[in-house]
Scaffold this active site. Structure first.
Site, PDB file in Angstrom:
ATOM      1  N   GLY A  78       0.760  -1.250   0.000  1.00 19.92           N
ATOM      2  CA  GLY A  78       0.000   0.000   0.000  1.00 19.92           C
ATOM      3  C   GLY A  78       0.788   1.297   0.000  1.00 19.92           C
ATOM      4  N   TRP A 136       2.129   2.961  -2.521  1.00 19.61           N
ATOM      5  CA  TRP A 136       1.697   3.877  -3.600  1.00 19.61           C
ATOM      6  C   TRP A 136       0.350   4.495  -3.221  1.00 19.61           C
ATOM      7  CZ3 TRP A 136       2.968   2.713  -9.418  1.00 19.61           C
ATOM      8  CH2 TRP A 136       4.357   2.558  -9.550  1.00 19.61           C
ATOM      9  N   ASP A 138      -7.989 -10.351  -8.652  1.00 17.82           N
ATOM     10  CA  ASP A 138      -6.983 -10.539  -9.697  1.00 17.82           C
ATOM     11  C   ASP A 138      -7.296  -9.553 -10.826  1.00 17.82           C
ATOM     12  OD1 ASP A 138      -5.528 -11.431 -11.863  1.00 17.82           O
ATOM     13  OD2 ASP A 138      -5.886 -13.559 -11.465  1.00 17.82           O
ATOM     14  N   ASP A 141       1.821  -1.142 -10.134  1.00 18.74           N
ATOM     15  CA  ASP A 141       3.177  -1.559  -9.761  1.00 18.74           C
ATOM     16  C   ASP A 141       3.217  -3.088  -9.701  1.00 18.74           C
ATOM     17  OD1 ASP A 141       5.789  -1.326  -8.850  1.00 18.74           O
ATOM     18  OD2 ASP A 141       5.214  -1.063  -6.753  1.00 18.74           O
ATOM     19  N   LYS A 147       4.678  -0.518 -13.986  1.00 16.30           N
ATOM     20  CA  LYS A 147       5.986  -1.175 -13.960  1.00 16.30           C
ATOM     21  C   LYS A 147       6.133  -2.066 -15.193  1.00 16.30           C
ATOM     22  CE  LYS A 147       7.033  -3.919 -10.394  1.00 16.30           C
ATOM     23  NZ  LYS A 147       7.558  -3.621  -9.082  1.00 16.30           N
TER      24      LYS A 147
HETATM   25  N1  SAM Z   1       2.918  -0.650  -5.174  1.00 16.68           N
HETATM   26  C1  SAM Z   1       2.906  -1.514  -4.005  1.00 16.68           C
HETATM   27  C2  SAM Z   1       3.303  -0.658  -2.833  1.00 16.68           C
HETATM   28  O1  SAM Z   1       3.775   0.428  -3.054  1.00 16.68           O
HETATM   29  O2  SAM Z   1       3.102  -1.085  -1.694  1.00 16.68           O
HETATM   30  C3  SAM Z   1       3.840  -2.690  -4.174  1.00 16.68           C
HETATM   31  C4  SAM Z   1       3.328  -3.673  -5.196  1.00 16.68           C
HETATM   32  S1  SAM Z   1       4.192  -5.193  -5.176  1.00 16.68           S
HETATM   33  C5  SAM Z   1       5.712  -4.784  -5.909  1.00 16.68           C
HETATM   34  C6  SAM Z   1       3.421  -6.110  -6.456  1.00 16.68           C
HETATM   35  C7  SAM Z   1       2.001  -6.568  -6.120  1.00 16.68           C
HETATM   36  O3  SAM Z   1       1.402  -7.061  -7.319  1.00 16.68           O
HETATM   37  C8  SAM Z   1       1.916  -7.706  -5.112  1.00 16.68           C
HETATM   38  O4  SAM Z   1       1.282  -7.263  -3.941  1.00 16.68           O
HETATM   39  C9  SAM Z   1       1.068  -8.775  -5.821  1.00 16.68           C
HETATM   40  O5  SAM Z   1       0.133  -9.411  -4.987  1.00 16.68           O
HETATM   41  C10 SAM Z   1       0.371  -7.944  -6.890  1.00 16.68           C
HETATM   42  N2  SAM Z   1      -0.146  -8.721  -8.027  1.00 16.68           N
HETATM   43  C11 SAM Z   1       0.554  -9.560  -8.839  1.00 16.68           C
HETATM   44  N3  SAM Z   1      -0.270 -10.099  -9.755  1.00 16.68           N
HETATM   45  C12 SAM Z   1      -1.510  -9.579  -9.538  1.00 16.68           C
HETATM   46  C13 SAM Z   1      -2.781  -9.754 -10.156  1.00 16.68           C
HETATM   47  N4  SAM Z   1      -2.937 -10.579 -11.198  1.00 16.68           N
HETATM   48  N5  SAM Z   1      -3.842  -9.060  -9.679  1.00 16.68           N
HETATM   49  C14 SAM Z   1      -3.695  -8.237  -8.611  1.00 16.68           C
HETATM   50  N6  SAM Z   1      -2.514  -8.030  -7.978  1.00 16.68           N
HETATM   51  C15 SAM Z   1      -1.440  -8.695  -8.428  1.00 16.68           C
END
Ligand code: SAM
Length: 296
Positions: free
Chosen positions: A53, A55, A95, A120, A160
């Site tokens: 969280g 961002w 998702d 992200d 990203k």
């Molecule tokens: N921007 C976040 C922050 O600042 O706290 C960090 C994000 S983290 C690098 C990547 C996130 O992408 C993970 O929490 C993961 O669960 C999520 N993610 C990956 N594939 C996903 C999907 N298909 N749907 C939703 N979330 C997904």
């Protein structure tokens, strides 16, 4: 390795804890924003793949500053993982590649449109680079598809990407919707990582384009008037104060008691994604499976 070694190796990890951000990623969004002023005047935002969280924290701070009297700020944050609550942030667990999640996000906007969509997202990295890049690109296309439903014309999209060898295909797809596409590398993102952030500005969908989660964006016609497939090269920008911290450096810690204190992360995970596997392992589930396989 001492407890403080991560603080020493990763200055942005330490600063995130000191400044109250849930993750070091907060600096990436702030540095991209410093360069492009994307959050200026923004009052409605979608944060895709938002957990834990940080961002959403950055968005929440900026949107509250931006909103005028009587105006409402709206942030919808989505992730596969559960996220600890954040004031003023609508949270959805889902998702982003699924139609049902897209529908829920759209329903929260109730006909209104967002000024910005950020993503992200990162899948669990397998170490097989081609596979990782492919899955990351699919995640980005899912994010772009949701974006075409909820972003207002003129709005921005930040996501990203992994700068692999097939990245120009993604650039071409993004250029169909945004005249300004720039690849940016914030200083808080390590040079050793192929991660970068694509900044897409001035959302302008093709004439008569009807957003449809069922339509793979790959099927859209190429931009070139002669119908040829384009190879698009987008500008690349490094952002973040060049006099500031370098994420690939190790910094000596300030002396304990003189301004330095080892801090806990601002928000630890509320559930570990591998929890059920650990529980099964403790109960001997995997040993039983192996025994069955070898017929013991
Ligand atoms: N921007 C976040 C922050 O600042 O706290 C960090 C994000 S983290 C690098 C990547 C996130 O992408 C993970 O929490 C993961 O669960 C999520 N993610 C990956 N594939 C996903 C999907 N298909 N749907 C939703 N979330 C997904």
């Amino acid at each position: 390795l001492g407890k403080s070694s991560k603080d020493k190796r990763d200055v942005y990890y330490r600063l995130a804890k000191e400044q109250g951000w849930r993750a070091r990623s907060a600096f990436k969004l702030m540095q991209v924003d410093e360069e492009f002023s994307l959050l200026e005047g923004v009052t409605k935002a979608v944060d895709l793949c938002a957990a834990p969280g940080s961002w959403s924290q950055v968005l929440s701070k900026r949107l509250v500053e931006n909103k005028k009297e009587g105006q409402e700020a709206k942030i919808v944050a989505v992730d596969l993982q559960a996220m600890a609550p954040l004031p003023g942030v609508i949270q959805l667990q889902g998702d982003i590649t699924k139609q049902s999640t897209a529908d829920q996000i759209i329903s929260y906007f109730d006909g209104e449109k967002a000024d910005i969509v950020v993503c992200d997202g990162a899948p669990d990295v397998t170490g097989l680079h081609d596979m990782d890049e492919y899955i990351q690109a699919q995640l980005l296309l899912a994010a772009l598809n949701i974006t075409t439903h909820v972003l207002r014309p003129g709005g921005s999209f930040v996501a990203k990407i992994f700068r692999g060898k097939d990245i120009t295909l993604l650039y071409t797809q993004l250029k169909i919707f945004f005249p300004n596409v720039t690849c940016s590398k914030p200083r808080s993102s390590r040079n050793s990582s192929i991660e970068a952030f694509i900044v897409c500005q001035d959302y302008t969908p093709p004439k008569d384009y009807v957003p449809n989660m069922g339509t793979p964006l790959l099927d859209l016609p190429p931009m070139d008037e002669q119908g040829r497939s384009n190879r698009t090269i987008v500008p690349f920008i490094a952002c973040g104060d060049l006099c500031g911290f370098d994420s690939d450096m190790t910094y000596a810690l300030p002396v304990a008691g003189e301004g330095y204190k080892l801090l806990k992360p601002v928000q630890g995970p509320i559930t570990a994604p591998y929890l059920s596997a650990i529980q099964k392992k403790r109960k001997g589930f995997f040993n039983e499976q192996v025994s069955k396989k070898i017929g013991q």
